[in-house]
Design a protein around this motif. Structure first.
Motif, PDB file in Angstrom:
ATOM      1  N   ASP A   1      -4.359 -11.993   4.523  1.00  0.00           N
ATOM      2  CA  ASP A   1      -4.329 -10.785   5.356  1.00  0.00           C
ATOM      3  C   ASP A   1      -5.698 -10.140   5.515  1.00  0.00           C
ATOM      4  O   ASP A   1      -5.814  -9.073   6.122  1.00  0.00           O
ATOM      5  CB  ASP A   1      -3.366  -9.750   4.749  1.00  0.00           C
ATOM      6  CG  ASP A   1      -1.920 -10.197   4.840  1.00  0.00           C
ATOM      7  OD1 ASP A   1      -1.462 -10.467   5.954  1.00  0.00           O
ATOM      8  OD2 ASP A   1      -1.266 -10.283   3.780  1.00  0.00           O
TER       9      ASP A   1
ATOM     10  N   THR B   1       6.442   4.148  -2.176  1.00  0.00           N
ATOM     11  CA  THR B   1       6.865   3.484  -0.941  1.00  0.00           C
ATOM     12  C   THR B   1       8.380   3.475  -0.818  1.00  0.00           C
ATOM     13  O   THR B   1       8.946   3.730   0.257  1.00  0.00           O
ATOM     14  CB  THR B   1       6.337   2.035  -0.914  1.00  0.00           C
ATOM     15  OG1 THR B   1       4.915   2.061  -1.068  1.00  0.00           O
ATOM     16  CG2 THR B   1       6.681   1.352   0.399  1.00  0.00           C
TER      17      THR B   1
ATOM     18  N   HIS C   1      -7.071  -9.057   8.868  1.00  0.00           N
ATOM     19  CA  HIS C   1      -6.322  -7.943   9.450  1.00  0.00           C
ATOM     20  C   HIS C   1      -6.692  -6.620   8.791  1.00  0.00           C
ATOM     21  O   HIS C   1      -6.821  -5.587   9.457  1.00  0.00           O
ATOM     22  CB  HIS C   1      -4.814  -8.200   9.302  1.00  0.00           C
ATOM     23  CG  HIS C   1      -3.973  -7.250  10.092  1.00  0.00           C
ATOM     24  ND1 HIS C   1      -2.688  -7.532  10.489  1.00  0.00           N
ATOM     25  CD2 HIS C   1      -4.207  -5.997  10.556  1.00  0.00           C
ATOM     26  CE1 HIS C   1      -2.186  -6.515  11.159  1.00  0.00           C
ATOM     27  NE2 HIS C   1      -3.087  -5.566  11.207  1.00  0.00           N
ATOM     28  N   THR C   2      -6.869  -6.654   7.465  1.00  0.00           N
ATOM     29  CA  THR C   2      -7.076  -5.414   6.728  1.00  0.00           C
ATOM     30  C   THR C   2      -8.545  -5.027   6.559  1.00  0.00           C
ATOM     31  O   THR C   2      -8.862  -3.843   6.367  1.00  0.00           O
ATOM     32  CB  THR C   2      -6.447  -5.523   5.321  1.00  0.00           C
ATOM     33  OG1 THR C   2      -6.995  -6.675   4.648  1.00  0.00           O
ATOM     34  CG2 THR C   2      -4.937  -5.671   5.412  1.00  0.00           C
TER      35      THR C   2
ATOM     36  N   ASP D   1       4.562  -8.521   1.133  1.00  0.00           N
ATOM     37  CA  ASP D   1       5.301  -7.934   2.269  1.00  0.00           C
ATOM     38  C   ASP D   1       6.078  -6.677   1.882  1.00  0.00           C
ATOM     39  O   ASP D   1       7.058  -6.318   2.544  1.00  0.00           O
ATOM     40  CB  ASP D   1       6.262  -8.963   2.896  1.00  0.00           C
ATOM     41  CG  ASP D   1       5.518 -10.137   3.519  1.00  0.00           C
ATOM     42  OD1 ASP D   1       4.436  -9.906   4.085  1.00  0.00           O
ATOM     43  OD2 ASP D   1       6.013 -11.270   3.424  1.00  0.00           O
ATOM     44  N   THR D   2       5.637  -6.004   0.806  1.00  0.00           N
ATOM     45  CA  THR D   2       6.271  -4.743   0.429  1.00  0.00           C
ATOM     46  C   THR D   2       5.823  -3.617   1.356  1.00  0.00           C
ATOM     47  O   THR D   2       6.604  -2.712   1.665  1.00  0.00           O
ATOM     48  CB  THR D   2       5.919  -4.388  -1.031  1.00  0.00           C
ATOM     49  OG1 THR D   2       6.336  -5.465  -1.877  1.00  0.00           O
ATOM     50  CG2 THR D   2       6.618  -3.111  -1.476  1.00  0.00           C
ATOM     51  N   ILE D   3       4.563  -3.663   1.769  1.00  0.00           N
ATOM     52  CA  ILE D   3       4.059  -2.703   2.751  1.00  0.00           C
ATOM     53  C   ILE D   3       3.327  -3.454   3.858  1.00  0.00           C
ATOM     54  O   ILE D   3       2.855  -4.577   3.656  1.00  0.00           O
ATOM     55  CB  ILE D   3       3.111  -1.655   2.114  1.00  0.00           C
ATOM     56  CG1 ILE D   3       1.889  -2.334   1.505  1.00  0.00           C
ATOM     57  CG2 ILE D   3       3.834  -0.834   1.069  1.00  0.00           C
ATOM     58  CD1 ILE D   3       0.870  -1.337   0.961  1.00  0.00           C
ATOM     59  N   GLU D   4       3.232  -2.839   5.020  1.00  0.00           N
ATOM     60  CA  GLU D   4       2.567  -3.463   6.162  1.00  0.00           C
ATOM     61  C   GLU D   4       1.046  -3.415   5.994  1.00  0.00           C
ATOM     62  O   GLU D   4       0.506  -2.454   5.425  1.00  0.00           O
ATOM     63  CB  GLU D   4       2.956  -2.739   7.455  1.00  0.00           C
ATOM     64  CG  GLU D   4       4.419  -2.887   7.829  1.00  0.00           C
ATOM     65  CD  GLU D   4       4.761  -4.339   8.153  1.00  0.00           C
ATOM     66  OE1 GLU D   4       3.926  -5.017   8.781  1.00  0.00           O
ATOM     67  OE2 GLU D   4       5.858  -4.779   7.757  1.00  0.00           O
ATOM     68  N   PRO D   5       0.332  -4.422   6.517  1.00  0.00           N
ATOM     69  CA  PRO D   5      -1.139  -4.431   6.408  1.00  0.00           C
ATOM     70  C   PRO D   5      -1.805  -3.189   6.986  1.00  0.00           C
ATOM     71  O   PRO D   5      -2.770  -2.676   6.408  1.00  0.00           O
ATOM     72  CB  PRO D   5      -1.534  -5.693   7.185  1.00  0.00           C
ATOM     73  CG  PRO D   5      -0.342  -6.594   7.085  1.00  0.00           C
ATOM     74  CD  PRO D   5       0.842  -5.674   7.105  1.00  0.00           C
ATOM     75  N   ASP D   6      -1.297  -2.689   8.133  1.00  0.00           N
ATOM     76  CA  ASP D   6      -1.906  -1.504   8.743  1.00  0.00           C
ATOM     77  C   ASP D   6      -1.781  -0.273   7.847  1.00  0.00           C
ATOM     78  O   ASP D   6      -2.679   0.570   7.806  1.00  0.00           O
ATOM     79  CB  ASP D   6      -1.263  -1.214  10.105  1.00  0.00           C
ATOM     80  CG  ASP D   6      -1.797  -2.121  11.195  1.00  0.00           C
ATOM     81  OD1 ASP D   6      -2.934  -2.612  11.031  1.00  0.00           O
ATOM     82  OD2 ASP D   6      -1.093  -2.349  12.190  1.00  0.00           O
TER      83      ASP D   6
ATOM     84  N   ILE E   1       0.756  -5.759  -0.119  1.00  0.00           N
ATOM     85  CA  ILE E   1       0.652  -6.306   1.242  1.00  0.00           C
ATOM     86  C   ILE E   1       0.981  -7.789   1.228  1.00  0.00           C
ATOM     87  O   ILE E   1       1.732  -8.292   2.071  1.00  0.00           O
ATOM     88  CB  ILE E   1      -0.765  -6.083   1.809  1.00  0.00           C
ATOM     89  CG1 ILE E   1      -1.050  -4.597   2.015  1.00  0.00           C
ATOM     90  CG2 ILE E   1      -0.935  -6.829   3.144  1.00  0.00           C
ATOM     91  CD1 ILE E   1      -2.501  -4.290   2.375  1.00  0.00           C
TER      92      ILE E   1
ATOM     93  N   GLU F   1       5.583   6.515   3.625  1.00  0.00           N
ATOM     94  CA  GLU F   1       4.138   6.579   3.795  1.00  0.00           C
ATOM     95  C   GLU F   1       3.530   7.824   3.149  1.00  0.00           C
ATOM     96  O   GLU F   1       2.451   7.766   2.555  1.00  0.00           O
ATOM     97  CB  GLU F   1       3.777   6.543   5.284  1.00  0.00           C
ATOM     98  CG  GLU F   1       4.074   5.214   5.952  1.00  0.00           C
ATOM     99  CD  GLU F   1       3.544   5.180   7.375  1.00  0.00           C
ATOM    100  OE1 GLU F   1       2.727   6.053   7.728  1.00  0.00           O
ATOM    101  OE2 GLU F   1       3.943   4.280   8.133  1.00  0.00           O
TER     102      GLU F   1
END
Length: 241
Positions: free
Chosen positions: A88, A151, A91-92, A185-190, A182, A156
């Motif tokens: 990721d 979370t 993306h991050t 997949d527990t939290i979104e990359p954004d 991330i 958020e």
């Protein structure tokens, strides 16, 4: 998993610590900031601020060391993100890299305005000592749990609160725990990179406060403009990216 994170953080800090010890008295202003950022930007901020307390003629060079160490601490964040979650990273990393470039440009401006004085700081505490490793390991586990719980129960908002609190004193633990979540997949990359950047900004505020309390008005006057611009740029990235 916690101990793998401890090994990563100790290794990064140990590289700077060993170079600092080997270089000895040859460690000057620029290298003090660079290596101090690798070992501990917070400890370096304290040392540089003490150096300038009651000595206004050293305020510029102390401010420069603090700025350089803070820039390197953001580089550390990117290294940790790449080491723990390469999938990721593309993306991050970009928004944090943009913040780093802004911070680096502001530090360069201060560097060009520096005084000619060269200073030498004592190295911070050895990052490979068992006490330091145990404290970081415990902190990582606590923050990992706090991030996951925030979370789950608060979404958020709770996650940003954890980032603000933990980022005040340590960015590594919140960075590593967030990147791992991330990856799972527990939290979104954004959301993840924003949490990390908020922690970085909280840490900047904390170090600015240390400089003000320990170094006094002379040090603050040297860095407040640059720190303020960097902080404002970071907030814009968080809200507008």
């Amino acid at each position: 998993e916690a101990w793998l994170m401890v090994v990563l953080i100790v290794a990064i800090g140990l590289i700077g610590y060993v170079v600092y010890r080997v270089a000895g008295a040859r460690v000057g202003t620029l290298l003090s900031g660079l290596l101090g950022g690798l070992i501990s930007s917070t400890a370096t901020t304290v040392s540089a601020s003490r150096l300038a307390r009651g000595k206004p003629e050293r305020a510029t060079v102390a401010g420069l060391i603090i700025m350089i160490a803070s820039v390197v601490s953001v580089v550390r964040v990117l290294i940790e993100m790449a080491a723990v979650n390469r999938s990721d990273f593309l993306h991050t990393a970009p928004p944090i890299a943009v913040f780093l470039l802004l911070f680096l440009a502001l530090t360069a401006l201060l560097y060009w305005r520096r005084s000619g004085e060269v200073v030498h700081l004592d190295p911070p505490e050895n990052p490979a000592e068992m006490k330091v490793a145990l404290i970081f390991g415990a902190l990582y586990v606590i923050i990992l749990l706090a991030v996951a719980s925030a979370t789950h129960y608060f979404g958020e908002t709770g996650l940003y609160v954890v980032a603000l609190i933990s980022g005040l004193t340590d960015v590594d633990a919140i960075t590593l725990s967030t990147v791992r979540l991330i990856e799972k997949d527990t939290i979104e990359p954004d959301l993840g990179w924003r949490v990390i950047l908020v922690a970085v900004l909280a840490n900047l505020l904390f170090k600015g406060g240390l400089a003000a309390v320990i170094g006094g008005a002379a040090v603050v006057k040297r860095i407040v403009l640059w720190y303020g611009l960097a902080f404002a740029g970071g907030l814009l990235i968080v809200f507008l990216w």
